[in-house]
Design a protein around this motif. Sequence first.
Motif, mmCIF file in Angstrom:
data_model
loop_
_atom_site.group_PDB
_atom_site.id
_atom_site.type_symbol
_atom_site.label_atom_id
_atom_site.label_comp_id
_atom_site.label_asym_id
_atom_site.label_seq_id
_atom_site.Cartn_x
_atom_site.Cartn_y
_atom_site.Cartn_z
ATOM 1 N N ARG A 49 0.891 -1.164 0.000
ATOM 2 C CA ARG A 49 0.000 0.000 0.000
ATOM 3 C C ARG A 49 0.930 1.215 0.000
ATOM 4 O O ARG A 49 1.818 1.260 -0.844
ATOM 5 C CB ARG A 49 -0.965 -0.078 1.189
ATOM 6 C CG ARG A 49 -2.024 -1.161 0.954
ATOM 7 C CD ARG A 49 -2.993 -1.322 2.089
ATOM 8 N NE ARG A 49 -3.792 -0.133 2.342
ATOM 9 C CZ ARG A 49 -4.758 -0.084 3.260
ATOM 10 N NH1 ARG A 49 -5.047 -1.173 3.972
ATOM 11 N NH2 ARG A 49 -5.445 1.031 3.468
ATOM 12 N N SER A 50 0.749 2.168 0.927
ATOM 13 C CA SER A 50 1.662 3.321 0.847
ATOM 14 C C SER A 50 2.827 3.233 1.817
ATOM 15 O O SER A 50 3.781 3.995 1.723
ATOM 16 C CB SER A 50 0.894 4.634 1.081
ATOM 17 O OG SER A 50 0.273 4.614 2.354
ATOM 18 N N VAL A 73 -3.930 4.028 -5.160
ATOM 19 C CA VAL A 73 -3.798 4.955 -6.288
ATOM 20 C C VAL A 73 -2.374 5.506 -6.401
ATOM 21 O O VAL A 73 -1.674 5.285 -7.387
ATOM 22 C CB VAL A 73 -4.788 6.146 -6.121
ATOM 23 C CG1 VAL A 73 -4.727 7.050 -7.340
ATOM 24 C CG2 VAL A 73 -6.203 5.648 -5.883
ATOM 25 N N GLY A 74 -1.945 6.261 -5.373
ATOM 26 C CA GLY A 74 -0.667 6.988 -5.434
ATOM 27 C C GLY A 74 0.511 6.019 -5.467
ATOM 28 O O GLY A 74 0.611 5.113 -4.648
ATOM 29 N N ARG A 245 -2.314 14.059 -0.774
ATOM 30 C CA ARG A 245 -0.952 13.764 -0.318
ATOM 31 C C ARG A 245 -0.477 14.869 0.619
ATOM 32 O O ARG A 245 -0.815 16.042 0.456
ATOM 33 C CB ARG A 245 0.011 13.656 -1.513
ATOM 34 C CG ARG A 245 -0.041 12.296 -2.194
ATOM 35 C CD ARG A 245 0.459 11.181 -1.282
ATOM 36 N NE ARG A 245 0.372 9.853 -1.854
ATOM 37 C CZ ARG A 245 -0.681 9.036 -1.734
ATOM 38 N NH1 ARG A 245 -1.757 9.420 -1.092
ATOM 39 N NH2 ARG A 245 -0.650 7.820 -2.259
ATOM 40 N N HIS A 292 -4.570 8.773 7.423
ATOM 41 C CA HIS A 292 -4.447 8.267 6.041
ATOM 42 C C HIS A 292 -5.373 7.056 5.817
ATOM 43 O O HIS A 292 -4.922 5.977 5.440
ATOM 44 C CB HIS A 292 -2.984 7.902 5.733
ATOM 45 C CG HIS A 292 -2.680 7.889 4.261
ATOM 46 N ND1 HIS A 292 -1.474 8.279 3.754
ATOM 47 C CD2 HIS A 292 -3.422 7.524 3.182
ATOM 48 C CE1 HIS A 292 -1.477 8.156 2.432
ATOM 49 N NE2 HIS A 292 -2.664 7.701 2.066
HETATM 50 O O1 LIG Z 1 -2.998 6.408 -2.813
HETATM 51 C C1 LIG Z 1 -3.862 5.786 -2.214
HETATM 52 O O2 LIG Z 1 -4.465 4.833 -2.719
HETATM 53 C C2 LIG Z 1 -4.258 6.224 -0.841
HETATM 54 O O3 LIG Z 1 -3.415 7.223 -0.370
HETATM 55 C C3 LIG Z 1 -4.393 5.081 0.141
HETATM 56 O O4 LIG Z 1 -3.175 4.638 0.641
HETATM 57 P P1 LIG Z 1 -3.121 3.331 1.564
HETATM 58 O O5 LIG Z 1 -3.339 2.153 0.681
HETATM 59 O O6 LIG Z 1 -1.786 3.330 2.198
HETATM 60 O O7 LIG Z 1 -4.229 3.440 2.570
#
Ligand SMILES: O=C(O)[C@H](O)COP(=O)(O)O
Length: 321
Positions: A49-50, A73-74, A245, A292
């Motif tokens: 994940r992040s 996503v990010g 972010r 987050h």
């Molecule tokens: O970019 C993303 O999908 C979100 O910021 C979620 O991040 P996470 O998977 O660490 O909760």
Amino acid sequence: MKILANDGINQSGIDALEKEGFDVITTKVPQEFLADFINKEGIKTLLVRSATKVRKELIDICPGLEIIGRGGVGMDNIDVDYARSKGLHVINTPSSSSESVAELVFAHLFTGARFLQQSNREMPLKGNTEFAKLKKSFEAGTELRGKTIGIIGMGRIGQEVAKIALGLGMKVIAADNQVGRASIKLKFYNGQFINVDIETEPLQGIFKHADFITLHVPAQKNGFMIGAQEFALMKDGAAIINCSRGGVIDEDALLDALDSEKISFAGLDVFINEPTPNEKILNHPRISLTPHTGASTLEAQDRIGISLAKQIASILQNQNH
Ligand SMILES: O=C(O)[C@H](O)COP(=O)(O)O
């Protein structure tokens, strides 16, 4: 084939991957031991994940890695271009969590507009003895209906925010530096089809007219997008929500804007450093906080797990042909 889901993955994702014949390991391996673990266990697919960082150095010392999957996503925690240049597949799940993030934006908006963060902090301490006084201190709550929301970034999440806002009777204005000035078609189905066109406008227009501003942009490479100058351009008493972010908002400038009452409240799901060591941010009575958790719903994580499983299966199918 072994898959390491180092930041966890929902059961639906595990089930879908196991159905494809994978062995899914969900042990959280600390960053400093990650390369050793990947090499020793013969991991070919790393899911994150992040939290887990997948930088050039890790990619270089794990030659057996074939797929990096970001459940979310990010991808700023992954050196995507470098990984791809080395022939690795890098995938993410860009549309699986939009609704969840958009709903969290409104959780923060309602929280700030109706003083929920103060109520939740103060009622256990003085709720019984000072009930009437507390009630009085929260009398200046505001409705969202009829107010203007300024959405910065009209990608998938921004568009979901716009749909909810319209449903609440808000006026939606938007800016997007990817599309410039454009007409974005929102399509939604609530038992009946509704199509709405949103015309994007320059950022200045958002700062000038929005009662509430919400940010849906990627991590910034060139400094803060919202700092003292931008706060100064906003309407007096505007509010700001950041579920995108951390580095997008200058946290010191935000604290100044709150303390001078230029900004009435903020909702933050992301921080310059995570976890944030910023005590002023953590304890500010007019900041609604979440750690987050924009994508942290059962529904989004189910969709993420299933999407990763499908993409991995399709990569392997293509490799075998
Ligand atoms: O970019 C993303 O999908 C979100 O910021 C979620 O991040 P996470 O998977 O660490 O909760």
